[in-house]
Design a protein around this motif. Structure first.
Motif, short mmCIF file in Angstrom:
data_model
loop_
_atom_site.label_atom_id
_atom_site.label_comp_id
_atom_site.label_asym_id
_atom_site.label_seq_id
_atom_site.Cartn_x
_atom_site.Cartn_y
_atom_site.Cartn_z
N PRO A 1 0.86 -1.13 -0.32
CA PRO A 1 0.00 -0.06 0.23
C PRO A 1 0.19 1.53 0.33
O PRO A 1 1.99 1.20 0.82
N MET A 2 0.29 2.79 -0.72
CA MET A 2 0.90 3.44 -0.61
C MET A 2 1.09 4.25 0.61
O MET A 2 0.23 4.25 1.49
N PRO A 3 2.00 4.82 1.39
CA PRO A 3 2.10 5.36 2.75
C PRO A 3 1.87 6.75 2.38
O PRO A 3 1.93 7.55 2.22
N ASN A 4 1.35 6.53 3.99
CA ASN A 4 0.00 7.73 4.08
C ASN A 4 1.63 8.97 4.74
O ASN A 4 1.07 10.18 4.85
N HIS A 5 2.89 9.02 5.16
CA HIS A 5 3.86 9.53 6.32
C HIS A 5 4.83 8.76 6.11
O HIS A 5 5.07 7.85 5.76
N ILE A 6 5.35 9.88 5.53
CA ILE A 6 7.05 9.11 5.22
C ILE A 6 8.24 10.40 6.00
O ILE A 6 8.29 11.07 6.15
N LYS A 7 9.16 9.39 6.76
CA LYS A 7 10.63 9.65 7.43
C LYS A 7 11.77 9.71 6.38
O LYS A 7 12.19 8.72 5.69
N ILE A 8 12.55 11.20 6.18
CA ILE A 8 13.73 10.03 5.22
C ILE A 8 14.95 11.07 5.95
O ILE A 8 14.42 12.38 6.48
N ASP A 9 15.67 10.48 6.43
CA ASP A 9 16.76 10.98 7.49
C ASP A 9 18.21 9.97 6.71
O ASP A 9 18.50 9.22 7.40
N VAL A 10 18.67 10.78 5.37
CA VAL A 10 19.56 9.64 5.42
C VAL A 10 21.17 10.52 5.31
O VAL A 10 21.95 10.05 4.53
N GLY B 1 22.55 13.37 3.81
CA GLY B 1 23.03 13.71 2.35
C GLY B 1 21.93 13.09 1.59
O GLY B 1 21.44 12.15 1.27
N ASN B 2 21.93 13.44 0.59
CA ASN B 2 21.36 12.77 -0.64
C ASN B 2 20.24 13.47 -0.80
O ASN B 2 19.10 12.65 -1.44
N GLU B 3 19.72 13.70 0.17
CA GLU B 3 17.72 14.06 0.34
C GLU B 3 17.42 14.24 -1.24
O GLU B 3 16.34 13.86 -1.32
N LEU B 4 18.01 15.26 -1.36
CA LEU B 4 17.19 15.98 -3.07
C LEU B 4 17.52 15.03 -3.49
O LEU B 4 16.41 14.68 -4.34
N LEU B 5 18.06 13.99 -4.08
CA LEU B 5 18.49 12.85 -5.00
C LEU B 5 16.96 11.58 -4.19
O LEU B 5 16.22 11.00 -5.55
N ILE B 6 16.99 11.79 -3.59
CA ILE B 6 16.17 10.51 -3.04
C ILE B 6 14.54 11.27 -3.50
O ILE B 6 13.54 10.48 -3.49
N LEU B 7 14.42 12.39 -2.74
CA LEU B 7 13.24 12.69 -3.26
C LEU B 7 12.51 13.17 -4.59
O LEU B 7 11.77 12.51 -5.18
N HIS B 8 13.42 13.28 -5.37
CA HIS B 8 13.51 13.47 -6.49
C HIS B 8 13.24 11.82 -7.54
O HIS B 8 12.19 11.47 -8.22
N GLY B 9 13.62 10.41 -6.76
CA GLY B 9 13.28 8.95 -6.78
C GLY B 9 12.26 8.89 -6.75
O GLY B 9 11.12 7.81 -7.13
N ALA B 10 11.98 9.36 -5.22
CA ALA B 10 10.67 9.27 -4.89
C ALA B 10 9.28 10.21 -5.84
O ALA B 10 8.10 10.48 -5.33
N GLU B 11 9.23 10.79 -7.12
CA GLU B 11 8.12 11.98 -7.45
C GLU B 11 7.15 11.34 -7.37
O GLU B 11 6.18 12.20 -7.10
N GLN B 12 6.83 10.29 -7.71
CA GLN B 12 5.60 9.66 -8.49
C GLN B 12 4.85 10.15 -6.96
O GLN B 12 3.31 9.67 -6.71
N LEU B 13 5.38 8.86 -6.09
CA LEU B 13 5.37 8.69 -4.92
C LEU B 13 4.23 10.70 -4.05
O LEU B 13 3.61 10.48 -3.15
N LEU B 14 5.67 10.98 -4.56
CA LEU B 14 5.27 12.64 -3.57
C LEU B 14 3.71 13.47 -3.99
O LEU B 14 3.20 14.03 -3.43
N GLU B 15 3.73 12.54 -5.82
CA GLU B 15 2.31 13.74 -5.98
C GLU B 15 1.04 13.18 -5.67
O GLU B 15 0.24 13.77 -5.65
N SER B 16 0.90 11.35 -5.15
CA SER B 16 0.05 10.79 -4.69
C SER B 16 -0.45 11.97 -3.20
O SER B 16 -0.49 12.31 -2.24
#
Length: 85
Positions: A1-10, A12-27
């Motif tokens: 299932p699609m998540p309702n809430h996401i935590k990103i703690d990496v 570095g590379n936050e922006l790259l990860i966000l770009h990779g999750a673009e479709q999910l972020l638009e949900s």
């Protein structure tokens, strides 16, 4: 299932990860996102702008508890974004 809430703690590379999750972020089902960022880095502005384009608005900032007032971790913040209506 699609998540309702996401935590990103990496650390570095936050922006790259966000770009990779673009479709999910638009949900529309994604309600909130927490991203740990370093406010001392220029990429933080890019992250906020990128997420604004996905209709995720910066709602609050929370200072990293162990960052101190100066030093390498002093700019660390947890940014919480929520979906705009």
């Amino acid at each position: 299932p699609m998540p309702n809430h996401i935590k990103i703690d990496v650390d570095g590379n936050e922006l790259l990860i966000l770009h990779g999750a673009e479709q999910l972020l638009e949900s529309p089902g994604l309600k909130s996102l927490l991203v740990e960022v370093d406010e001392q880095l220029e990429v933080t502005k890019e992250i906020v702008s990128f997420l604004a384009d996905k209709r995720l608005r910066l709602r609050s900032k929370h200072k990293y508890l162990y960052g101190g007032e100066s030093g390498p971790l002093s700019g660390m913040q947890n940014y919480i974004f929520t979906r705009e209506a």
